[in-house]
Structure formats: structure tokens, C-alpha cells
Design a protein around this motif. Structure first.
Motif, PDB file in Angstrom:
ATOM      1  N   LEU A 191       0.818  -1.212   0.000  1.00  0.00           N
ATOM      2  CA  LEU A 191       0.000   0.000   0.000  1.00  0.00           C
ATOM      3  C   LEU A 191       0.851   1.262   0.000  1.00  0.00           C
ATOM      4  O   LEU A 191       0.483   2.271  -0.627  1.00  0.00           O
ATOM      5  CB  LEU A 191      -0.929  -0.002   1.216  1.00  0.00           C
ATOM      6  N   ARG A 192       1.986   1.231   0.674  1.00  0.00           N
ATOM      7  CA  ARG A 192       2.841   2.419   0.740  1.00  0.00           C
ATOM      8  C   ARG A 192       3.513   2.746  -0.591  1.00  0.00           C
ATOM      9  O   ARG A 192       4.078   3.823  -0.751  1.00  0.00           O
ATOM     10  CB  ARG A 192       3.902   2.245   1.833  1.00  0.00           C
ATOM     11  N   SER A 193       3.425   1.831  -1.527  1.00  0.00           N
ATOM     12  CA  SER A 193       3.997   2.118  -2.841  1.00  0.00           C
ATOM     13  C   SER A 193       3.139   3.104  -3.621  1.00  0.00           C
ATOM     14  O   SER A 193       3.592   3.670  -4.629  1.00  0.00           O
ATOM     15  CB  SER A 193       4.138   0.818  -3.650  1.00  0.00           C
ATOM     16  N   ARG A 194       1.904   3.339  -3.131  1.00  0.00           N
ATOM     17  CA  ARG A 194       1.002   4.189  -3.919  1.00  0.00           C
ATOM     18  C   ARG A 194       0.097   5.093  -3.069  1.00  0.00           C
ATOM     19  O   ARG A 194      -0.281   6.178  -3.515  1.00  0.00           O
ATOM     20  CB  ARG A 194       0.129   3.310  -4.812  1.00  0.00           C
ATOM     21  N   LEU A 195      -0.250   4.688  -1.860  1.00  0.00           N
ATOM     22  CA  LEU A 195      -1.270   5.386  -1.088  1.00  0.00           C
ATOM     23  C   LEU A 195      -0.660   6.233   0.028  1.00  0.00           C
ATOM     24  O   LEU A 195       0.449   5.971   0.499  1.00  0.00           O
ATOM     25  CB  LEU A 195      -2.248   4.381  -0.482  1.00  0.00           C
ATOM     26  N   SER A 196      -1.414   7.222   0.477  1.00  0.00           N
ATOM     27  CA  SER A 196      -0.996   8.039   1.606  1.00  0.00           C
ATOM     28  C   SER A 196      -1.125   7.230   2.886  1.00  0.00           C
ATOM     29  O   SER A 196      -1.839   6.223   2.946  1.00  0.00           O
ATOM     30  CB  SER A 196      -1.853   9.303   1.697  1.00  0.00           C
ATOM     31  N   GLU A 197      -0.482   7.692   3.953  1.00  0.00           N
ATOM     32  CA  GLU A 197      -0.417   6.914   5.186  1.00  0.00           C
ATOM     33  C   GLU A 197      -1.777   6.752   5.853  1.00  0.00           C
ATOM     34  O   GLU A 197      -2.030   5.732   6.506  1.00  0.00           O
ATOM     35  CB  GLU A 197       0.576   7.561   6.155  1.00  0.00           C
ATOM     36  N   VAL A 198      -2.679   7.717   5.696  1.00  0.00           N
ATOM     37  CA  VAL A 198      -3.992   7.573   6.308  1.00  0.00           C
ATOM     38  C   VAL A 198      -4.737   6.389   5.704  1.00  0.00           C
ATOM     39  O   VAL A 198      -5.429   5.638   6.407  1.00  0.00           O
ATOM     40  CB  VAL A 198      -4.819   8.877   6.192  1.00  0.00           C
ATOM     41  N   VAL A 234      -3.187   3.817   4.343  1.00  0.00           N
ATOM     42  CA  VAL A 234      -2.435   2.642   4.789  1.00  0.00           C
ATOM     43  C   VAL A 234      -2.971   2.161   6.130  1.00  0.00           C
ATOM     44  O   VAL A 234      -3.251   0.967   6.321  1.00  0.00           O
ATOM     45  CB  VAL A 234      -0.929   2.975   4.890  1.00  0.00           C
ATOM     46  N   TRP A 235      -3.142   3.090   7.084  1.00  0.00           N
ATOM     47  CA  TRP A 235      -3.712   2.707   8.383  1.00  0.00           C
ATOM     48  C   TRP A 235      -5.124   2.162   8.235  1.00  0.00           C
ATOM     49  O   TRP A 235      -5.450   1.086   8.750  1.00  0.00           O
ATOM     50  CB  TRP A 235      -3.753   3.915   9.328  1.00  0.00           C
ATOM     51  N   LEU A 236      -5.982   2.903   7.521  1.00  0.00           N
ATOM     52  CA  LEU A 236      -7.393   2.539   7.436  1.00  0.00           C
ATOM     53  C   LEU A 236      -7.579   1.184   6.763  1.00  0.00           C
ATOM     54  O   LEU A 236      -8.319   0.321   7.267  1.00  0.00           O
ATOM     55  CB  LEU A 236      -8.163   3.616   6.674  1.00  0.00           C
ATOM     56  N   LEU A 237      -6.913   0.961   5.647  1.00  0.00           N
ATOM     57  CA  LEU A 237      -7.106  -0.282   4.903  1.00  0.00           C
ATOM     58  C   LEU A 237      -6.501  -1.484   5.624  1.00  0.00           C
ATOM     59  O   LEU A 237      -7.111  -2.559   5.666  1.00  0.00           O
ATOM     60  CB  LEU A 237      -6.516  -0.150   3.506  1.00  0.00           C
ATOM     61  N   ALA A 261      -4.387   9.648  14.582  1.00  0.00           N
ATOM     62  CA  ALA A 261      -4.213  10.838  13.733  1.00  0.00           C
ATOM     63  C   ALA A 261      -2.861  11.495  13.980  1.00  0.00           C
ATOM     64  O   ALA A 261      -2.259  12.058  13.053  1.00  0.00           O
ATOM     65  CB  ALA A 261      -5.340  11.841  14.008  1.00  0.00           C
ATOM     66  N   PHE A 262      -2.368  11.385  15.210  1.00  0.00           N
ATOM     67  CA  PHE A 262      -1.095  12.015  15.552  1.00  0.00           C
ATOM     68  C   PHE A 262       0.090  11.222  15.010  1.00  0.00           C
ATOM     69  O   PHE A 262       1.090  11.813  14.598  1.00  0.00           O
ATOM     70  CB  PHE A 262      -0.983  12.178  17.072  1.00  0.00           C
ATOM     71  N   VAL A 263       0.009   9.895  15.005  1.00  0.00           N
ATOM     72  CA  VAL A 263       1.132   9.116  14.481  1.00  0.00           C
ATOM     73  C   VAL A 263       1.150   9.128  12.954  1.00  0.00           C
ATOM     74  O   VAL A 263       2.194   8.885  12.338  1.00  0.00           O
ATOM     75  CB  VAL A 263       1.120   7.667  15.008  1.00  0.00           C
ATOM     76  N   ILE A 264      -0.001   9.412  12.344  1.00  0.00           N
ATOM     77  CA  ILE A 264      -0.051   9.547  10.889  1.00  0.00           C
ATOM     78  C   ILE A 264       0.489  10.902  10.453  1.00  0.00           C
ATOM     79  O   ILE A 264       1.149  11.023   9.417  1.00  0.00           O
ATOM     80  CB  ILE A 264      -1.500   9.368  10.380  1.00  0.00           C
ATOM     81  N   ARG A 265       0.229  11.930  11.263  1.00  0.00           N
ATOM     82  CA  ARG A 265       0.613  13.296  10.908  1.00  0.00           C
ATOM     83  C   ARG A 265       2.118  13.390  10.648  1.00  0.00           C
ATOM     84  O   ARG A 265       2.945  13.031  11.483  1.00  0.00           O
ATOM     85  CB  ARG A 265       0.229  14.250  12.035  1.00  0.00           C
ATOM     86  N   GLY A 266       2.465  13.862   9.469  1.00  0.00           N
ATOM     87  CA  GLY A 266       3.868  14.046   9.122  1.00  0.00           C
ATOM     88  C   GLY A 266       4.599  12.780   8.729  1.00  0.00           C
ATOM     89  O   GLY A 266       5.810  12.814   8.491  1.00  0.00           O
ATOM     90  N   ALA A 267       3.890  11.658   8.649  1.00  0.00           N
ATOM     91  CA  ALA A 267       4.542  10.397   8.292  1.00  0.00           C
ATOM     92  C   ALA A 267       5.085  10.460   6.865  1.00  0.00           C
ATOM     93  O   ALA A 267       4.395  10.909   5.949  1.00  0.00           O
ATOM     94  CB  ALA A 267       3.554   9.240   8.420  1.00  0.00           C
ATOM     95  N   GLU A 312       6.531   7.664   4.860  1.00  0.00           N
ATOM     96  CA  GLU A 312       6.877   6.254   4.702  1.00  0.00           C
ATOM     97  C   GLU A 312       6.607   5.739   3.292  1.00  0.00           C
ATOM     98  O   GLU A 312       6.668   4.529   3.061  1.00  0.00           O
ATOM     99  CB  GLU A 312       6.099   5.407   5.730  1.00  0.00           C
ATOM    100  N   ARG A 313       6.308   6.638   2.364  1.00  0.00           N
ATOM    101  CA  ARG A 313       6.030   6.192   1.000  1.00  0.00           C
ATOM    102  C   ARG A 313       7.239   5.484   0.423  1.00  0.00           C
ATOM    103  O   ARG A 313       8.365   5.975   0.510  1.00  0.00           O
ATOM    104  CB  ARG A 313       5.669   7.417   0.123  1.00  0.00           C
TER     105      ARG A 313
END
Length: 264
Positions: A143-150, A152-155, A246-252, A254-255
Motif C-alpha cells: 500500500l505504501r507504494s502508492r497510497l498516503s499513510e492515512v 495505509v492505516w485505514l485499509l 491521527a497524531f502518528v499519521i501526521r507528518g509520516a 513512509e512512501r
């Protein structure tokens, strides 16, 4: 350990690869369990039921996942983030889950255990390796090859929850199964936070394995007086996780940006 943006892989990470691995894992576990036909609700009744109903499928899938991860060359990105979360306080959610885990163990009727059930319970610890490597490991890499981190977490959390739907096909009533799916989504969020804060999936593997060990133990024999308190703390941990994620996603950042596979 950190992962550099210039790292190369034997197979370039793709979303579809992560999804296929996830579906294959669910199919393998379900298929092996169906060979013996032990209902999910009977897993905790004896050591042989627990081993044939759950343990054997975990052994098979662990071997296949290890081979797959090696062939793809995805061990490092599956197990380690490039950067830890800048916000550390969401670790409260996993900490609360650890406390609930201790209460579960304190409430377990250890006198009802025999050697076979204890041995099968040890095998059950593999669930931390298999389910975490599948969802918050290899699926995350894809998922990180294409999607934003939010996303990635949700899916990854949603698919982790949904994989428990197969329990309705192996004997568990639909009501408890739906409840289990919801709790698993919350637990998946806790494990995701643990990965982001520590920078490693290994701690989530350990916590996940011990958590399932404790919950199956509660179903064997007569639970002690702290049983309800452990369940309450689990819900509180999930609520804290939904706030903290939301805080651990903020600024991530990892793409995964590798553009070509390695030849080795």
C-alpha cells in the motif's frame, strides 16, 4: 533500524501484491482449518482441537509467509519504518492493552490446562507473526507504494478486522463474529500505532501473539474475577487509539519510492 528511500527490492512493491498476499493468507488458514472441520467455538475445548483448528494453519502460513517475504526481498520494509512517529503519547493505547493482557492472564484458569493444551497455546503465539506480517507488514509495503499513510492505516486495520469474518464460516455465530471484526479493527489500530511509535513491527507481533494466547486461555476453564476489567480496558485502549492514530499519521513519510528491483 531505518530504511533508506534508495533501498532496492527483488520485486518492486505494488498494491496488488500486498492484497494478493493478504487474500492468499486468509485462504490458506481457512483451507487448512477446513481439512479437520473443527468448529471455531470448539478450539478452546482441548489441546488437539486448538492445534488442529488453529495451530497447524499458523505453522503452514508462517512458513509460506517467510518464503514469500524472502523471495520478494521485503523483510526490511515489512518489519521497520524509515522514521518513528514524532508523537509518542499514543503509545498509551498499546500500554493499556498490555495491562488488559496481564489481567487476562491473571484471570486464566491455569488449573484447567493440561500439557497438550499448553503446547497448542504456545503454537498459537505464531498468530502474532503471521497476521502482523500479512497485514501490518507485507500489505503495508504494498500500500505504501502508492497510497498516503492515512489510507495505509485505514485499509490495513479494516482488512485485519474483516479477515475474522471467516470465523462465521467455521462455526461462530454471526453476531459474535461481527463484534470480533469491530474489536479487531480497533486492535489493528493499536498495533499500527505500536509500529509507528517504535519504528518496528516486532513489538506488535509480540503483543498480538500474547493477546491471542491470553484470550484463548480465558475461554478454557472458568475465568477469574478480573475477566470483565480486562475487557473494559481493551475498549478504553481502542478509544485512545482512535484518538491517537491521527497524531502518528501526521507528518509520516513512509512512501516507498523504489523504482527498480535488485538483481541479487
Amino acid at each position: 533500524m531505518t530504511l533508506n528511500a534508495t533501498d532496492r527490492y527483488r520485486v518492486r512493491p505494488r498494491v496488488w501484491i500486498g492484497v494478493v498476499i493478504y487474500l492468499a493468507y486468509v485462504a490458506v488458514v481457512f483451507g487448512v482449518q477446513q481439512i479437520f472441520g473443527i468448529p471455531y467455538t470448539d478450539f478452546g475445548k482441548s489441546g488437539i482441537n486448538l492445534f488442529l483448528g488453529a495451530g497447524l494453519s499458523l505453522i503452514v502460513s508462517a512458513i509460506l509467509l517467510a518464503i514469500t517475504t524472502t523471495l520478494l526481498g521485503w523483510w526490511r520494509p515489512a518489519l521497520f519504518d524509515r522514521h518513528r512517529s514524532a508523537h509518542k503519547w499514543p503509545i498509551i493505547a498499546p500500554f493499556l492493552m498490555v495491562v488488559a493482557l496481564v489481567l487476562n492472564l491473571a484471570s486464566t484458569d491455569w488449573g484447567s490446562y493440561d500439557g497438550a493444551f499448553f503446547a497448542a497455546s504456545i503454537v498459537l503465539l505464531l498468530v502474532g507473526f503471521t497476521e502482523e506480517l500479512t497485514t501490518r507488514g507485507l500489505l503495508i509495503v504494498g500500500l505504501r507504494s502508492r497510497l498516503s499513510e492515512v489510507w495505509v492505516w485505514l485499509l490495513t486495520s479494516a482488512l485485519f478486522g474483516l479477515m475474522h469474518l471467516v470465523n462465521a464460516l467455521t462455526g461462530q455465530a454471526i453476531g459474535p463474529t461481527v463484534q470480533q471484526v469491530g474489536l479487531a479493527f480497533g486492535a489493528g489500530t493499536i498495533f499500527y500505532i505500536l509500529r509507528r511509535v517504535t519504528g518496528s513491527l516486532i513489538w506488535a507481533m509480540v503483543l498480538h501473539g500474547l493477546w491471542d494466547f491470553s484470550t484463548f486461555g480465558l475461554g478454557h476453564g472458568t475465568p477469574g474475577p478480573f475477566f470483565a476489567l480486562g475487557g473494559t480496558l481493551e475498549i478504553i485502549a481502542i478509544v485512545v487509539a482512535f484518538i491517537g492514530v491521527a497524531f502518528v499519521i501526521r507528518g509520516a513519510d513512509e512512501r516507498i519510492t523504489a523504482t527498480s528491483p535488485t538483481a541479487s
